[in-house]
Design a protein around this motif. Structure first.
Motif, PDB file in Angstrom:
ATOM      1  N   GLY A  37       0.815  -1.209   0.000  1.00 62.77           N
ATOM      2  CA  GLY A  37       0.000   0.000   0.000  1.00 62.77           C
ATOM      3  C   GLY A  37       0.847   1.257   0.000  1.00 62.77           C
ATOM      4  N   PHE A  71       0.542 -10.765  -7.328  1.00 61.58           N
ATOM      5  CA  PHE A  71      -0.824 -11.257  -7.175  1.00 61.58           C
ATOM      6  C   PHE A  71      -1.025 -12.713  -7.581  1.00 61.58           C
ATOM      7  N   VAL A 129      -8.701  -8.102   2.053  1.00 58.78           N
ATOM      8  CA  VAL A 129      -7.591  -8.040   1.103  1.00 58.78           C
ATOM      9  C   VAL A 129      -7.492  -6.609   0.555  1.00 58.78           C
ATOM     10  N   LYS A 130      -6.304  -6.044   0.605  1.00 54.86           N
ATOM     11  CA  LYS A 130      -6.042  -4.701   0.096  1.00 54.86           C
ATOM     12  C   LYS A 130      -4.533  -4.514   0.047  1.00 54.86           C
ATOM     13  N   PRO A 131      -4.032  -3.542  -0.698  1.00 54.08           N
ATOM     14  CA  PRO A 131      -2.581  -3.347  -0.765  1.00 54.08           C
ATOM     15  C   PRO A 131      -1.938  -3.171   0.600  1.00 54.08           C
ATOM     16  N   TYR A 163     -12.284  -1.424  -1.514  1.00 54.91           N
ATOM     17  CA  TYR A 163     -11.845  -2.811  -1.661  1.00 54.91           C
ATOM     18  C   TYR A 163     -12.917  -3.808  -1.232  1.00 54.91           C
ATOM     19  N   ALA A 197     -11.916  -7.901  -3.940  1.00 50.95           N
ATOM     20  CA  ALA A 197     -10.856  -7.135  -3.291  1.00 50.95           C
ATOM     21  C   ALA A 197      -9.525  -7.275  -4.023  1.00 50.95           C
ATOM     22  N   VAL A 198      -9.256  -8.463  -4.566  1.00 50.19           N
ATOM     23  CA  VAL A 198      -8.029  -8.647  -5.350  1.00 50.19           C
ATOM     24  C   VAL A 198      -8.075  -7.790  -6.608  1.00 50.19           C
ATOM     25  N   SER A 231      -7.481  -4.290  -5.706  1.00 47.77           N
ATOM     26  CA  SER A 231      -6.084  -4.072  -5.326  1.00 47.77           C
ATOM     27  C   SER A 231      -5.179  -3.984  -6.549  1.00 47.77           C
ATOM     28  N   ALA A 254      -5.705  -0.628  -8.085  1.00 49.69           N
ATOM     29  CA  ALA A 254      -5.005   0.414  -7.334  1.00 49.69           C
ATOM     30  C   ALA A 254      -3.523   0.467  -7.708  1.00 49.69           C
ATOM     31  N   CYS A 255      -2.931  -0.691  -7.986  1.00 47.77           N
ATOM     32  CA  CYS A 255      -1.529  -0.727  -8.415  1.00 47.77           C
ATOM     33  C   CYS A 255      -1.348  -0.038  -9.763  1.00 47.77           C
ATOM     34  N   THR A 297      -7.321   4.526  -4.537  1.00 44.15           N
ATOM     35  CA  THR A 297      -8.352   3.569  -4.149  1.00 44.15           C
ATOM     36  C   THR A 297      -9.533   3.646  -5.107  1.00 44.15           C
TER      37      THR A 297
END
Length: 315
Positions: free
Chosen positions: A121, A140, A160-162, A199, A219-220, A223, A226-227, A232
Motif C-alpha cells: 500500500g 498477485f 484483502v487490500k494493498p 476494496y 478485493a483482489v 487491489s 489500485a496498483c 483507491t
C-alpha cells in the motif's frame, strides 16, 4: 461509539515475548514489534482489542468499554482465538506464519515472525500507481494462490487490500492481517466484519449480504487496479448508486495487456454471480490468458507454486 485504545507500554513482557513498541492498529487489534526472549528472533504481536467495544483496564487487562458490550467482546475474543488456531494449520509461502497464540490480560494474542520488507500500500502511494505488469503478476499470482488455499479450507479473508500485502526481499508477497479471516458459514451475515472502502464489495456492507470467496476476489481486482491507478477505487455503495468507474479495459488500455485488464474488470463486477467464484478460478484465468507475463516472472515467484498453478490452469 469508539473509544481511545491504550496500547501496552514499551518493554511489556508477555510470556517469552518482550514488546518493544506499538507500531500499528486495526479495527480489532493493536500491533507491536518485539522479540522472543528464548530464541532472540524478532516477532510481531497482535493483541485482540476491538476499538468499538473495548478499552484498557487495571493491570493491563482488556475489558469491555461498557458492561452491556461484555457478551459481544467475549464472543469476538473467542472467535479470534478459534480462527487463529485454524490459520496456524495453513502452510503457504505467501501466508504469514503463526508462531504462537495464547490468552493473557483477558484477551487473545497472535505472534508472527517480523518479516523485513515494505508494504504494498505504501509503495503504491509512493509510486502513484503505474506499477509494471511483471510486478503486478509477481505479487498477485502468489496472493491468489494463497487465497485459493484459504477458500479450499472454507475460509475467507475479508480484508484483502494493498495495505495488507507485505513485500519481502525480491518483492515476494505475504498476505497479512489473518486475524480478519473467518470460517465460511452458510448464511453468513455482516456482523463484525471489517469494511475497507474501495476494496470491500457491496455484500460486505449489507446486513444480509452473501459473503464468500467471491468477496475476496473483488478485493483482489480492486487491489490490482489500485496498483495501476495509484488510488483507491470508487467504493461499492457509490458504484451501486451511480457506477462512474471506467472499466480497466478502457482506462488503462494503452498501459497494460488487455488480457489482464479483462480479469480485473471481471473480478470487480458488482453482481456476485458475474465474478469468479473463488481465487482459484481467477488465478486459472490469469495464467491462461497472460502466459507471456507468467513466463517473465518465473524467477520472482515460487517455482513450485507456479508449476502447480500452470497444471491447474491447463486441466
Amino acid at each position: 461509539m469508539a473509544v481511545d485504545r491504550e496500547s501496552l507500554p514499551d518493554g511489556t513482557v508477555l510470556g517469552p515475548y518482550h514488546l518493544q513498541h506499538h507500531i500499528a492498529q486495526g479495527g480489532f487489534s493493536l500491533i507491536y514489534e518485539g522479540y522472543d526472549d528464548d530464541s532472540g528472533e524478532e516477532v510481531v504481536v497482535k493483541e485482540y482489542m476491538p476499538k468499538k467495544i473495548a478499552r484498557r483496564g487495571h493491570a493491563q487487562r482488556v475489558i469491555p468499554s461498557d458492561p452491556a458490550l461484555a457478551e459481544s467482546f467475549q464472543r469476538g475474543r473467542r472467535l479470534f482465538f478459534q480462527e487463529v488456531k485454524a490459520l496456524a494449520s495453513l502452510q503457504h509461502p505467501s501466508i504469514v506464519r503463526v508462531v504462537d497464540f495464547f490468552l493473557a490480560n483477558e484477551t487473545a494474542y497472535l505472534v508472527m515472525p517480523n518479516e523485513r520488507g515494505r508494504n504494498l500500500g505504501a509503495y503504491v502511494q509512493e509510486r502513484r500507481g503505474g506499477l509494471s505488469t511483471t510486478f503486478i503478476l509477481s505479487v498477485f499470482i502468489p496472493i491468489l494462490d494463497a487465497l485459493s488455499l484459504l477458500h479450499q479450507r472454507a475460509m475467507v479473508h475479508l480484508d484483502v487490500k494493498p495495505g495488507n500485502i507485505h513485500l519481502r526481499h525480491g518483492d515476494r508477497p505475504i498476505l497479512l492481517d489473518l486475524g480478519a479471516v473467518h470460517p465460511l458459514k452458510r448464511g453468513r451475515t455482516r456482523g463484525g466484519q471489517v469494511i475497507t472502502a474501495g476494496y470491500s464489495p457491496l455484500e460486505q456492507y449489507l446486513r444480509d449480504g452473501r459473503v464468500g470467496p467471491w468477496t475476496d476476489v473483488y478485493a483482489v481486482g480492486a487491489s490490482i487496479r489500485a496498483c495501476m491507478d495509484g488510488q483507491t477505487p470508487l467504493p461499492a455503495p457509490q458504484r451501486q448508486q451511480q457506477d462512474t468507474l471506467t472499466p480497466a479495459t478502457v482506462e488503462f488500455k494503452t498501459r497494460y495487456p488487455p488480457e489482464l485488464l479483462e480479469q480485473v474488470d471481471w473480478a470487480m463486477r458488482m453482481d456476485i454471480e458475474q465474478r469468479p467464484q473463488d481465487a482459484g478460478e481467477l488465478l486459472c484465468a490469469i495464467l491462461k490468458k497472460v502466459d507471456k507475463g507468467v513466463e517473465s516472472i518465473s524467477e520472482l515467484s515460487n517455482p513450485e507454486m507456479l508449476r502447480a498453478a500452470r497444471q491447474l490452469a491447463s486441466s
